[in-house]
Scaffold this motif. Structure first.
Motif, PDB file in Angstrom:
ATOM      1  N   ASN A 107      27.960  37.781  42.783  1.00 23.40           N
ATOM      2  CA  ASN A 107      28.333  37.001  41.464  1.00 23.40           C
ATOM      3  C   ASN A 107      28.246  38.000  40.292  1.00 23.40           C
ATOM      4  O   ASN A 107      27.577  38.763  40.126  1.00 23.40           O
ATOM      5  CB  ASN A 107      27.454  35.908  41.209  1.00 23.40           C
ATOM      6  CG  ASN A 107      27.498  34.762  42.364  1.00 23.40           C
ATOM      7  OD1 ASN A 107      28.447  34.046  42.230  1.00 23.40           O
ATOM      8  ND2 ASN A 107      26.939  34.966  43.407  1.00 23.40           N
ATOM      9  N   GLU A 139      32.813  37.639  42.609  1.00 23.97           N
ATOM     10  CA  GLU A 139      33.019  36.254  41.953  1.00 23.97           C
ATOM     11  C   GLU A 139      32.977  35.863  40.626  1.00 23.97           C
ATOM     12  O   GLU A 139      31.612  36.367  40.078  1.00 23.97           O
ATOM     13  CB  GLU A 139      31.805  35.368  42.945  1.00 23.97           C
ATOM     14  CG  GLU A 139      32.029  35.111  44.260  1.00 23.97           C
ATOM     15  CD  GLU A 139      31.533  34.385  45.008  1.00 23.97           C
ATOM     16  OE1 GLU A 139      30.821  33.480  44.351  1.00 23.97           O
ATOM     17  OE2 GLU A 139      31.430  34.075  46.440  1.00 23.97           O
ATOM     18  N   LYS A 146      37.296  29.675  44.758  1.00 24.68           N
ATOM     19  CA  LYS A 146      36.154  28.887  45.163  1.00 24.68           C
ATOM     20  C   LYS A 146      36.050  27.508  44.621  1.00 24.68           C
ATOM     21  O   LYS A 146      35.527  27.406  43.329  1.00 24.68           O
ATOM     22  CB  LYS A 146      34.755  29.543  45.101  1.00 24.68           C
ATOM     23  CG  LYS A 146      34.803  30.801  45.952  1.00 24.68           C
ATOM     24  CD  LYS A 146      33.493  31.406  45.914  1.00 24.68           C
ATOM     25  CE  LYS A 146      32.498  30.682  46.903  1.00 24.68           C
ATOM     26  NZ  LYS A 146      31.220  31.487  46.967  1.00 24.68           N
ATOM     27  N   ASP A 177      35.228  31.668  40.757  1.00 25.53           N
ATOM     28  CA  ASP A 177      33.957  30.716  41.517  1.00 25.53           C
ATOM     29  C   ASP A 177      34.168  29.381  40.711  1.00 25.53           C
ATOM     30  O   ASP A 177      34.554  29.468  39.501  1.00 25.53           O
ATOM     31  CB  ASP A 177      32.602  31.469  41.044  1.00 25.53           C
ATOM     32  CG  ASP A 177      31.624  30.827  42.021  1.00 25.53           C
ATOM     33  OD1 ASP A 177      31.722  30.088  42.705  1.00 25.53           O
ATOM     34  OD2 ASP A 177      30.681  31.784  41.824  1.00 25.53           O
ATOM     35  N   GLU A 237      27.724  35.286  50.794  1.00 28.84           N
ATOM     36  CA  GLU A 237      27.679  35.470  49.458  1.00 28.84           C
ATOM     37  C   GLU A 237      26.280  36.039  49.063  1.00 28.84           C
ATOM     38  O   GLU A 237      25.219  35.419  49.572  1.00 28.84           O
ATOM     39  CB  GLU A 237      27.949  34.164  48.739  1.00 28.84           C
ATOM     40  CG  GLU A 237      27.716  34.312  47.246  1.00 28.84           C
ATOM     41  CD  GLU A 237      28.043  32.911  46.418  1.00 28.84           C
ATOM     42  OE1 GLU A 237      28.404  31.832  46.802  1.00 28.84           O
ATOM     43  OE2 GLU A 237      27.838  32.779  45.012  1.00 28.84           O
TER      44      GLU A 237
END
Ligand code: C2E
Ligand code: CA
Ligand code: CA
Length: 527
Positions: free
Chosen positions: A354, A386, A437, A416, A296
């Motif tokens: 993200n 995400e 997630k 997320d 990530e």
């Protein structure tokens, strides 16, 4: 409270600027008006000087004419001719023949001599600049007059008795008439005539404007009550103040902008320009084998002095100030650049970034994403976006549409922070993402709290139903890894393997622990 303080500060800056410009404008307008008033008063006095000079010129010219006609004797015929001459010139009241010392020999109107209160000696007369005439005051019972003496020859001189009508001095504008007086006097201080309409008693707190003739020895004085000036010719005051206030407002607003330039948003902008936002990489791994399957990308702000600022300290501001898009593209581009060789070498390796919901839903997001990813020659299939569930996705239909398009292009989408957000489980279904997630909050307590394990199991089952993968974040211990495996979670991320690392360290880690090749796409199936 936090947002109120800057607002108050900015308001104070604007108010302060308004006040200082207003005050400056007040003094500037007063100074300007004062300057204008003084100029105009001087001009008015100058008008009286000119008129008086003209009267003396006229008297001197009359005398010249008499002399030219030889009418400077005291015989009856001459005096009669002089009387006619005087009669035709109303300003000249009388003409007298005088001795070189100034004493009178004869007068055209001998009776007027009776009105004299006195007669000055030549030595007390004042000479004109060109020395052609002498001026003196003639005190008379009916009011003072001006004597203008002109020499004819060594033995004889003629004097015109010039009546100076006070209307000659009537020059003051209506607003000032009642509060002013105009005086014509000789340079020896004797007063010749005074004009003071509606004026009784001395003027209180008067100012004097004095103009002296350059040709004749007299001067004009305007006495004026200061108070009267405040009402005179001050039309410009309020427009000037308005302009000053407008300038103050503009200046204040500019200052607030400058102030903003010094604020945290300006710091963000500078950091963006200097490319100070760097991707850190945290491995994601297979909970069974411990093999690294991807990473990530987590943003870090590396300041000039080398200190590392955590994303929680700038992501929210970047989002609220509209800088998040630029920041996201900057981070993603650098991350792709760093990771390109590895991503191209290992086509199963996933790189997650993200993206805030507002950015996801912004125009051109997909086009720009594709351009950035394709520009880096990386496959869309290796990129996971995400999207946090912490912030509410207001337009789920729109979001679902974007997710569908992204998936059509091959991108993966993860939800997320699942379990702590606003949207609830129904949103998980509606969005059509590939991965959920599970938030660190559940992982923290999974070994201690049986209900947490139940929720995690529930999420795993839901994910299976929706054909989604499950990932757990924030795994710090072996127990947590085992508990998650028991709940059916196949992939995870956490300090157990590694914290987010700068690229060099991350590459080192990968060289020690080569990432899994050919990892099973659907981790849920493994579970
Ligand atoms: P997140 O997306 O939930 O990222 C996971 C956070 O948990 C990261 O915090 C990570 O360092 C931390 N973490 C991972 N494993 C562990 C662990 O075992 N123990 C503990 N205590 N923490 C762990 P980080 O890097 O501080 O990021 C915080 C949040 O900032 C991220 O939460 C994400 O929401 C946001 N963020 C970070 N980078 C970006 C970015 O580039 N763009 C956007 N939009 N948001 C970002
Ligand atoms: Ca994340
Ligand atoms: Ca999280």
């Amino acid at each position: 409270m936090k947002s109120l303080r800057p607002t108050i500060l900015l308001s104070l800056i604007v108010l302060g600027s308004l006040a200082s410009f207003g005050i400056t404008g007040h003094f500037a307008a007063e100074a300007f008006i004062g300057h204008q008033q003084s100029r105009q008063l001087n001009e008015l006095a100058e008008i009286v000087v000119r008129r008086s000079e003209l009267a003396v010129d006229f008297a001197a010219a009359s005398l010249d004419e008499l002399a030219a006609r030889g009418l400077v004797t005291c015989d009856a015929a001459s005096l009669q001719a002089i009387r006619l001459h005087v009669y035709q010139r109303s300003a000249v009241k009388d003409v007298r023949l005088v001795n070189p010392d100034g004493s009178v020999i004869c007068s055209a109107y001998s009776e007027t001599l009776e009105f004299d209160k006195g007669w000055v000696d030549r030595s007390d007369m004042l000479v004109s600049t060109d020395a052609r005439v002498l001026l003196f005051r003639v005190e008379q019972f009916g009011g003072d007059a001006l004597g203008v003496l002109r020499d004819v020859d060594r033995q004889r001189s003629v004097v015109a008795i010039l009546g100076i009508n006070s209307s000659l001095l009537d020059i003051m504008p209506a607003e000032l008439r009642g509060e002013s007086e105009v005086v014509l006097g000789l340079n020896n201080g004797e007063k010749l005539v005074q004009f003071s309409p509606q004026q009784d008693g001395a003027l209180a707190d008067a100012l004097d404007v004095i103009r002296t003739s350059s040709r004749y020895p007299f001067r004009v004085t305007i006495h004026l009550a200061r108070g009267a000036l405040s009402q005179w010719n001050n039309e410009i005051y309020w427009p000037a103040i308005s302009i000053a206030l407008a300038l103050g407002l503009v200046f204040g607003l500019l200052l607030t902008r400058l102030k903003r330039l010094e604020g945290p948003v300006a710091d963000l902008d500078r950091a963006l320009l200097r490319d100070e936002f760097k991707p850190f990489f945290q491995p994601t791994f297979d909970l069974h084998s411990g093999e690294i399957v991807g990473c990530e990308v987590l943003a870090r702000w590396i300041t000039k002095d080398g200190s590392v600022i955590s994303p929680m300290n700038f992501i929210p501001l970047a989002e609220s100030s509209g800088r998040i898009q630029k920041l996201t593209w900057q981070i993603l581009s650098t991350a792709l650049n760093d990771m390109r060789p590895l991503l191209r070498e290992n086509r199963d390796f996933k790189l997650a970034v993200n993206v805030v919901p507002s950015h996801l839903l912004s125009v051109n997001f997909i086009e720009t994403l594709r351009r950035v990813v394709m520009g880096a020659r990386v496959s869309a299939r290796q990129i996971v976006l995400e999207i946090t569930e912490r912030d509410e996705l207001h337009d789920l239909d729109h979001a679902a549409d974007v997710v569908r398009q992204l998936r059509d292009y091959g991108f993966k989408v993860a939800i997320d922070d699942v379990g702590v957000g606003h949207s609830g489980l129904s949103h998980l279904k509606g969005l059509g993402a590939n991965i959920i997630k599970i938030d660190k909050f559940f992982i923290d307590t999974i070994t201690e709290d049986a209900s947490t394990a139940v929720i995690v199991e529930m999420l795993v089952r839901l994910a299976q139903d929706l054909h989604m993968d499950v990932m757990a974040e924030g795994i710090e211990t072996e127990e947590q890894r085992r508990a998650l495996l028991a709940c059916g979670v196949a992939q995870g991320q956490g300090y157990l393997v590694a914290p987010p690392l700068p690229f060099a360290k991350f590459r080192e880690l990968l060289s020690r622990r080569p990432p899994a090749v050919g990892a099973v796409e659907d981790a849920a199936l493994v579970a």
